[in-house]
Scaffold this motif. Structure first.
Motif, PDB file in Angstrom:
ATOM      1  N   GLY B 175       0.799  -1.222   0.000  1.00 24.03           N
ATOM      2  CA  GLY B 175       0.000   0.000   0.000  1.00 24.03           C
ATOM      3  C   GLY B 175       0.831   1.270   0.000  1.00 24.03           C
ATOM      4  O   GLY B 175       0.313   2.357  -0.206  1.00 24.03           O
ATOM      5  N   GLU B 176       2.127   1.182   0.225  1.00 24.00           N
ATOM      6  CA  GLU B 176       2.963   2.384   0.275  1.00 24.00           C
ATOM      7  C   GLU B 176       4.027   2.358  -0.840  1.00 24.00           C
ATOM      8  O   GLU B 176       4.117   3.288  -1.642  1.00 24.00           O
ATOM      9  CB  GLU B 176       3.655   2.499   1.637  1.00 24.00           C
ATOM     10  N   THR B 177       4.798   1.274  -0.883  1.00 26.61           N
ATOM     11  CA  THR B 177       5.846   1.203  -1.901  1.00 26.61           C
ATOM     12  C   THR B 177       5.783  -0.084  -2.711  1.00 26.61           C
ATOM     13  O   THR B 177       6.643  -0.352  -3.516  1.00 26.61           O
ATOM     14  CB  THR B 177       7.247   1.307  -1.246  1.00 26.61           C
ATOM     15  N   ARG B 178       4.740  -0.911  -2.477  1.00 24.59           N
ATOM     16  CA  ARG B 178       4.680  -2.178  -3.204  1.00 24.59           C
ATOM     17  C   ARG B 178       4.013  -1.973  -4.576  1.00 24.59           C
ATOM     18  O   ARG B 178       2.799  -2.109  -4.726  1.00 24.59           O
ATOM     19  CB  ARG B 178       3.953  -3.252  -2.393  1.00 24.59           C
ATOM     20  N   THR B 179       4.834  -1.610  -5.535  1.00 23.14           N
ATOM     21  CA  THR B 179       4.338  -1.422  -6.905  1.00 23.14           C
ATOM     22  C   THR B 179       4.199  -2.780  -7.584  1.00 23.14           C
ATOM     23  O   THR B 179       4.534  -3.801  -6.982  1.00 23.14           O
ATOM     24  CB  THR B 179       5.318  -0.556  -7.710  1.00 23.14           C
ATOM     25  N   LEU B 180       3.732  -2.796  -8.818  1.00 26.15           N
ATOM     26  CA  LEU B 180       3.487  -4.065  -9.529  1.00 26.15           C
ATOM     27  C   LEU B 180       4.689  -5.007  -9.506  1.00 26.15           C
ATOM     28  O   LEU B 180       4.532  -6.175  -9.112  1.00 26.15           O
ATOM     29  CB  LEU B 180       3.076  -3.782 -10.983  1.00 26.15           C
ATOM     30  N   PRO B 181       5.888  -4.535  -9.903  1.00 27.48           N
ATOM     31  CA  PRO B 181       7.013  -5.482  -9.913  1.00 27.48           C
ATOM     32  C   PRO B 181       7.329  -6.018  -8.526  1.00 27.48           C
ATOM     33  O   PRO B 181       7.674  -7.203  -8.378  1.00 27.48           O
ATOM     34  CB  PRO B 181       8.171  -4.637 -10.427  1.00 27.48           C
ATOM     35  N   LEU B 182       7.170  -5.152  -7.522  1.00 29.38           N
ATOM     36  CA  LEU B 182       7.464  -5.605  -6.164  1.00 29.38           C
ATOM     37  C   LEU B 182       6.424  -6.620  -5.677  1.00 29.38           C
ATOM     38  O   LEU B 182       6.756  -7.592  -4.997  1.00 29.38           O
ATOM     39  CB  LEU B 182       7.542  -4.415  -5.190  1.00 29.38           C
ATOM     40  N   ALA B 183       5.165  -6.374  -6.051  1.00 27.20           N
ATOM     41  CA  ALA B 183       4.100  -7.312  -5.693  1.00 27.20           C
ATOM     42  C   ALA B 183       4.366  -8.664  -6.345  1.00 27.20           C
ATOM     43  O   ALA B 183       4.239  -9.728  -5.727  1.00 27.20           O
ATOM     44  CB  ALA B 183       2.751  -6.756  -6.124  1.00 27.20           C
ATOM     45  N   LEU B 184       4.756  -8.588  -7.618  1.00 27.28           N
ATOM     46  CA  LEU B 184       5.041  -9.812  -8.362  1.00 27.28           C
ATOM     47  C   LEU B 184       6.166 -10.586  -7.684  1.00 27.28           C
ATOM     48  O   LEU B 184       6.078 -11.798  -7.454  1.00 27.28           O
ATOM     49  CB  LEU B 184       5.448  -9.416  -9.781  1.00 27.28           C
ATOM     50  N   TYR B 185       7.201  -9.845  -7.333  1.00 26.48           N
ATOM     51  CA  TYR B 185       8.351 -10.467  -6.653  1.00 26.48           C
ATOM     52  C   TYR B 185       7.915 -11.115  -5.338  1.00 26.48           C
ATOM     53  O   TYR B 185       8.321 -12.226  -5.026  1.00 26.48           O
ATOM     54  CB  TYR B 185       9.413  -9.393  -6.405  1.00 26.48           C
ATOM     55  N   THR B 186       7.071 -10.420  -4.611  1.00 28.76           N
ATOM     56  CA  THR B 186       6.596 -10.948  -3.332  1.00 28.76           C
ATOM     57  C   THR B 186       5.938 -12.311  -3.510  1.00 28.76           C
ATOM     58  O   THR B 186       6.196 -13.242  -2.755  1.00 28.76           O
ATOM     59  CB  THR B 186       5.592  -9.960  -2.703  1.00 28.76           C
ATOM     60  N   PHE B 187       5.071 -12.396  -4.558  1.00 28.55           N
ATOM     61  CA  PHE B 187       4.371 -13.668  -4.771  1.00 28.55           C
ATOM     62  C   PHE B 187       5.308 -14.786  -5.181  1.00 28.55           C
ATOM     63  O   PHE B 187       5.065 -15.942  -4.864  1.00 28.55           O
ATOM     64  CB  PHE B 187       3.259 -13.510  -5.817  1.00 28.55           C
ATOM     65  N   THR B 188       6.387 -14.410  -5.884  1.00 28.98           N
ATOM     66  CA  THR B 188       7.323 -15.467  -6.279  1.00 28.98           C
ATOM     67  C   THR B 188       8.062 -16.015  -5.066  1.00 28.98           C
ATOM     68  O   THR B 188       8.636 -17.088  -5.128  1.00 28.98           O
ATOM     69  CB  THR B 188       8.378 -14.969  -7.284  1.00 28.98           C
ATOM     70  N   GLN B 189       8.020 -15.273  -3.967  1.00 29.37           N
ATOM     71  CA  GLN B 189       8.708 -15.711  -2.756  1.00 29.37           C
ATOM     72  C   GLN B 189       7.807 -16.508  -1.827  1.00 29.37           C
ATOM     73  O   GLN B 189       8.267 -17.065  -0.854  1.00 29.37           O
ATOM     74  CB  GLN B 189       9.259 -14.492  -1.985  1.00 29.37           C
ATOM     75  N   ILE B 190       6.473 -16.512  -2.118  1.00 23.07           N
ATOM     76  CA  ILE B 190       5.533 -17.228  -1.251  1.00 23.07           C
ATOM     77  C   ILE B 190       5.204 -18.566  -1.895  1.00 23.07           C
ATOM     78  O   ILE B 190       4.860 -18.616  -3.078  1.00 23.07           O
ATOM     79  CB  ILE B 190       4.214 -16.431  -1.079  1.00 23.07           C
ATOM     80  N   PRO B 191       5.253 -19.656  -1.117  1.00 22.73           N
ATOM     81  CA  PRO B 191       4.831 -20.948  -1.690  1.00 22.73           C
ATOM     82  C   PRO B 191       3.370 -20.872  -2.129  1.00 22.73           C
ATOM     83  O   PRO B 191       2.550 -20.289  -1.421  1.00 22.73           O
ATOM     84  CB  PRO B 191       4.998 -21.942  -0.524  1.00 22.73           C
ATOM     85  N   GLY B 192       3.049 -21.345  -3.346  1.00 19.39           N
ATOM     86  CA  GLY B 192       1.672 -21.304  -3.852  1.00 19.39           C
ATOM     87  C   GLY B 192       1.288 -19.963  -4.408  1.00 19.39           C
ATOM     88  O   GLY B 192       0.124 -19.701  -4.706  1.00 19.39           O
ATOM     89  N   GLY B 193       2.228 -19.064  -4.590  1.00 17.55           N
ATOM     90  CA  GLY B 193       1.900 -17.730  -5.116  1.00 17.55           C
ATOM     91  C   GLY B 193       2.040 -17.643  -6.621  1.00 17.55           C
ATOM     92  O   GLY B 193       1.888 -16.569  -7.206  1.00 17.55           O
ATOM     93  N   ALA B 194       2.296 -18.770  -7.279  1.00 12.35           N
ATOM     94  CA  ALA B 194       2.590 -18.746  -8.719  1.00 12.35           C
ATOM     95  C   ALA B 194       1.434 -18.183  -9.539  1.00 12.35           C
ATOM     96  O   ALA B 194       1.644 -17.387 -10.466  1.00 12.35           O
ATOM     97  CB  ALA B 194       2.951 -20.146  -9.199  1.00 12.35           C
ATOM     98  N   ASP B 195       0.178 -18.572  -9.206  1.00 13.05           N
ATOM     99  CA  ASP B 195      -0.986 -18.090  -9.962  1.00 13.05           C
ATOM    100  C   ASP B 195      -1.104 -16.578  -9.848  1.00 13.05           C
ATOM    101  O   ASP B 195      -1.316 -15.872 -10.831  1.00 13.05           O
ATOM    102  CB  ASP B 195      -2.277 -18.742  -9.427  1.00 13.05           C
TER     103      ASP B 195
END
Lengths: 364, 228
Positions: B175-195
């Motif tokens: 909500g502050e600095t998590r832009t699209l690429p950062l959000a995408l990166y975050t999901f790649t770091q979470i198990p099951g976040g591939a979708d």
């Protein structure tokens, strides 16, 4: 009214130019490429600064080096018509016309928009963009744009040089009408003799950066000592005349000059129009006796005033035909055989067909 | 269709990139003009400095920003004392990082186009009574509009894709600095976040395509205007 007296050094090139022109008329700077014409006009415009001297426009010093005066170009009240038009491509014709006009205080606008559009015949082009204009149309718009700042002086740097001969004829008459129509002096750079004949009141001959001679077109072009500047390869004499009649049947026009009547191909000028004709020396032949039974229609009696050696086998013979100048280029052999010498009376013959349209100009 | 999470990242990305480009635009035009028109001592150095973010690892730029603009940084201390505000860990910081990273691209495109402007037209405007400043705004700028547009689009696209400098400088705060690429990166770091990561991937591609399309349409319109 324009007075120029400037010096400037550009690398190893030395410019020294001085002349003064009257209120409304065309002053032509004439000379070969590299003779300093454009350098002079650029100093007047303010694109470059002279090392020394003065430039007065409309009684106001725009440059006076000794007094430390150098006005920036936007404050000189000049209009500049460039060889390549330089219309603003992102504006319409109307936008271009209004650009400088809008920057001129309303109180100083003496040249009305409508009059300019009318005179230059550009009403049908107003909504177009420059990319959609022909070369001649572009130049007319460029002239209009410069005029609409109501300048005290109009500068034109070879405005016709980039146009083909038909386009030239399309623009030239407009330029000829400007000085009287809008009461404005014009400084005109050219290396075309036709343009000089048809436009210039005052002629400034440039040679290696110097103003070598200043005077009327007739005076300077008929002076043998300036021939190396006015036409080394195409010398000729300039006559003043008046259109007295058109011979429609033969599609000829009859001009009256001091030398006598001169028949030339039909001109597009009204009877009574004062004209200037340049008769090339190579189109004039000489006869010792009055010739008879010739196809040549224009024969003048004259006295030989001087003989000037030209290149190769030629001699240029200068004649005085009842006060009118005439020049004939003959071979040295002909001089010897006819016994041509100074003071002798001869007959000069001019073939009417040899006088090209561009060689006859309405006298400014 | 889009989850709240995706909308938040998308809106933030657009906001950060727009601000980054909008604020750096006048500076971009100025430096492009400076480099295109003038020769001065130190020009090569300035040119090199402006291009630095293009060749440095983004992490270096991000770290540099953190050092300068962090609470204890030289500039950060100043802004904190004066306004009680620092760029670190805020969306404004993300915009700053994006602006710095995209600046070379913006200047480059504008400079190329300024170098091509016919100086004769500017001279003509001067003879018509325009001051140098007026010439710049009425002649130069309209003529380089296609170059400015290209610069803006390139910078915008670069800002949208900014990752390394951002995460180093302002971290990855939802909500502050998590832009699209950062959000995408975050999901790649979470198990099951591939979708989720894939969905964000598609959104990024569509966004980039739209930006390119818009620039093409606008460039054509400007070109048509200039060509009559």
């Amino acid at each position: 009214m324009l007075t120029v007296d400037v010096t400037r050094t550009q690398g190893s090139f030395q410019i020294e130019c001085a002349f003064s022109s009257a209120a409304a008329g065309i002053t032509a700077l004439f000379g070969p490429s590299g003779s300093g014409k454009t350098s002079v006009i650029n100093m007047v415009a303010g694109l470059t600064v002279p090392d020394g001297g003065k430039i007065m426009i409309h009684g106001r010093p725009v440059v006076d080096i000794s007094a430390g005066v150098v006005l920036p170009m936007e404050r000189r009240r000049i209009g500049y018509v460039f060889q390549d038009g330089r219309l603003f491509p992102h504006l319409t014709v109307m936008g271009n016309l209004r650009y400088g006009m809008g920057l001129t205080p309303a109180a100083e606008r003496s040249i009305p928009l409508d009059a300019v559009i009318e005179l230059l015949g550009i009403r049908h082009l107003l909504d177009r963009r420059p990319a959609k204009l022909s070369g001649g149309e572009k130049q007319r718009v460029a002239i209009g744009r410069a005029l609409l700042t109501s300048p005290h002086l109009l500068l034109m740097d070879e405005p016709l040089a980039a146009l083909d001969s038909n386009r030239k004829d399309e623009v030239l008459p407009f330029i000829a009408r400007l000085p009287r129509e809008f009461d404005i002096p014009i400084l005109y750079v050219t290396h075309s003799m036709d343009e000089i004949l048809r436009l210039a009141d005052l002629l400034v001959l440039m040679e290696q950066g110097r103003s070598a001679a200043v005077g009327t077109v007739e005076d300077l072009l008929n002076r043998p000592d300036l021939r190396h500047l006015t036409g080394r390869h195409e010398p000729g004499a300039v006559l003043q005349g008046t259109v007295v009649a058109h011979e429609e049947r033969y599609t000829l026009s009859r001009l009256m000059t001091r030398a006598g009547p001169l028949l030339v191909p039909r001109l597009d000028l009204a009877e009574g129009t004062a004209v200037r004709v340049r008769v090339l020396a190579r189109d004039v032949s000489l006869a010792a006796e009055r010739p008879i039974g010739l196809s040549v229609q224009n024969v003048y009696r004259g006295t030989i005033s001087s003989l000037v050696d030209a290149e190769g086998p030629y001699v240029d013979v200068h004649l005085d035909c009842q006060g009118a100048p005439m020049m004939s280029r003959v071979t040295r052999r002909a001089v010897a055989e006819l016994g041509i010498e100074q003071g002798r009376t001869v007959y000069a013959m001019v073939k009417g067909v040899s006088i090209a349209r561009g060689a006859v100009g309405e006298r400014p | 269709m889009l989850s709240d999470y995706e909308v938040a990242a998308l809106v933030l990305s657009l906001k950060v990139s727009s601000i980054a480009v909008g604020v750096s635009l006048p500076f971009g035009v100025f430096f492009a003009w400076l480099l295109a028109r003038f020769h001065f001592p130190g020009k090569t150095v300035l040119d090199g400095l402006l291009h630095l973010p293009l060749v440095l690892p983004p992490v270096v730029v991000g770290y540099g920003l953190l050092v300068a603009f962090g609470r204890r940084g030289v500039i950060g201390k100043l802004t904190n004392d004066l306004f009680g505000f620092t760029f670190a860990f805020t969306w404004q910081g993300a915009a700053l990082a994006a602006a710095v990273m995209s600046f070379p691209l913006m200047v480059r495109a504008m400079r190329l186009s300024m170098e091509q402007v016919d100086r004769g037209l500017e001279q003509a405007a001067r003879t018509l009574g325009a001051s140098p400043l007026r010439v710049f705004f009425t002649i130069t700028l309209p003529l380089v509009a296609p170059g400015v547009l290209t610069g803006v689009i390139l910078a915008f696209a670069r800002s949208l894709s900014e990752f390394g400098a951002t995460i180093t400088f302002v971290s990855n705060i939802p909500g502050e600095t998590r832009t699209l690429p950062l959000a995408l990166y975050t999901f790649t770091q979470i198990p099951g976040g591939a979708d989720q990561a894939f969905r964000l991937c598609v959104i990024s591609v569509i966004l980039a395509m739209l930006a390119l399309l818009a620039s093409e349409v606008m460039a054509r319109r400007i070109q048509k205007r200039l060509a009559g």
